[in-house]
Design an enzyme around this catalytic site. Sequence first.
Site, PDB file in Angstrom:
ATOM      1  N   HIS A 256       0.865  -1.181   0.000  1.00 14.04           N
ATOM      2  CA  HIS A 256       0.000   0.000   0.000  1.00 14.04           C
ATOM      3  C   HIS A 256       0.900   1.230   0.000  1.00 14.04           C
ATOM      4  CE1 HIS A 256      -3.776   2.230   0.787  1.00 14.04           C
ATOM      5  NE2 HIS A 256      -2.937   3.096   1.322  1.00 14.04           N
ATOM      6  N   CYS A 257       0.686   2.109  -0.982  1.00 12.50           N
ATOM      7  CA  CYS A 257       1.526   3.300  -1.128  1.00 12.50           C
ATOM      8  C   CYS A 257       0.714   4.545  -0.786  1.00 12.50           C
ATOM      9  CB  CYS A 257       2.052   3.402  -2.564  1.00 12.50           C
ATOM     10  SG  CYS A 257       3.073   4.872  -2.853  1.00 12.50           S
ATOM     11  N   PRO A 258       1.071   5.253   0.286  1.00 13.53           N
ATOM     12  CA  PRO A 258       0.317   6.472   0.639  1.00 13.53           C
ATOM     13  C   PRO A 258       0.457   7.582  -0.391  1.00 13.53           C
ATOM     14  CG  PRO A 258       2.278   6.257   2.013  1.00 13.53           C
ATOM     15  CD  PRO A 258       2.149   4.981   1.249  1.00 13.53           C
TER      16      PRO A 258
ATOM     17  N   ASN B 187      -2.230   6.925  -2.534  1.00 14.66           N
ATOM     18  CA  ASN B 187      -3.448   6.665  -1.764  1.00 14.66           C
ATOM     19  C   ASN B 187      -4.163   5.419  -2.265  1.00 14.66           C
ATOM     20  OD1 ASN B 187      -5.442   7.184   0.215  1.00 14.66           O
ATOM     21  ND2 ASN B 187      -6.743   8.192  -1.295  1.00 14.66           N
ATOM     22  N   ASN B 188      -3.399   4.347  -2.454  1.00 13.35           N
ATOM     23  CA  ASN B 188      -4.010   3.115  -2.947  1.00 13.35           C
ATOM     24  C   ASN B 188      -3.035   1.970  -2.774  1.00 13.35           C
ATOM     25  OD1 ASN B 188      -5.932   1.466  -4.059  1.00 13.35           O
ATOM     26  ND2 ASN B 188      -5.844   2.358  -6.110  1.00 13.35           N
TER      27      ASN B 188
END
Length: 286
Positions: free
Chosen positions: A144-146, A149-150
Amino acid sequence: MYTPMAGGANSNIDTHNRTCGGRCWCVKDICGIFCAVLTWLLILFAEFVVMRVILLPSPHPVFSTVNIIIFQILAFLAFASHLRTMLSDPGAVPRGNATKEMIEQMGYREGQMIFKCPKCCSIKPERAHHCSVCQRCIRKMDHHCPWVNNCVGENNQKYFVLFTFYIASISVHAIFLVLSSFAECVRNEWRQCSPYSPPATIFLLLFLTFEALMFAIFTIIMLATQLTAILNDQTGIEQLKKEEARWAKKSRLKSIQSVFGRFSLAWFSPFTKPGKTRFNSHFYSV
């Protein structure tokens, strides 16, 4: 293990993490939204400095025009790749599909072993993992990559790879332009090489250099990590957990094609859909 359970299959459309009447995927995470907006602002800052401070005041029209075209194309593709990564369903398994009716529809018998996520009550396909931020099980979840945002998963990994590639490209290009601008200003009068005062010009160029270096280092490392994972047919979370491959590993060519499709210029376009993997449709439609 499957045991009969009460409840029926939900025929309603799953609107979790979706907007615009369920047509668009969007994770409602404050930290992720902040990081995504910050990414856009940093791209806009680079756009401002490159255009207003470096290229438009340049006394060399050919150099200026060529680099404006290159930078604008790369910046547009980076922005588009970011949006596609953020707003694409990464491969979410519908919540609550582990019902008696659905399990029987899939051909399972009582006592047969299946994998069920206790957090979202979903039947987990092979290589799916639960994301605590998205609150869903994601097929071939990498991480999950902030910043987007996904989750990065089966359906949007191509867009994420393109995002890192284009951000790295405009970062390297920005560093080249800053060095060229400094050289031009040193050879000539500082007041003539920029519409701003020398202290303001130096500050803007130094801040852009710092931003470009940070983004270049981060995205080049991430790009190399993603390409290595794709070629090895093993996601980041599988590498982190040191999971043994229970699936039939694909060749490197097949692994690349499963993400990007057959080789063409469409590989570099964030507007074409990535290659599709065959799967059991019962996992993904309730």
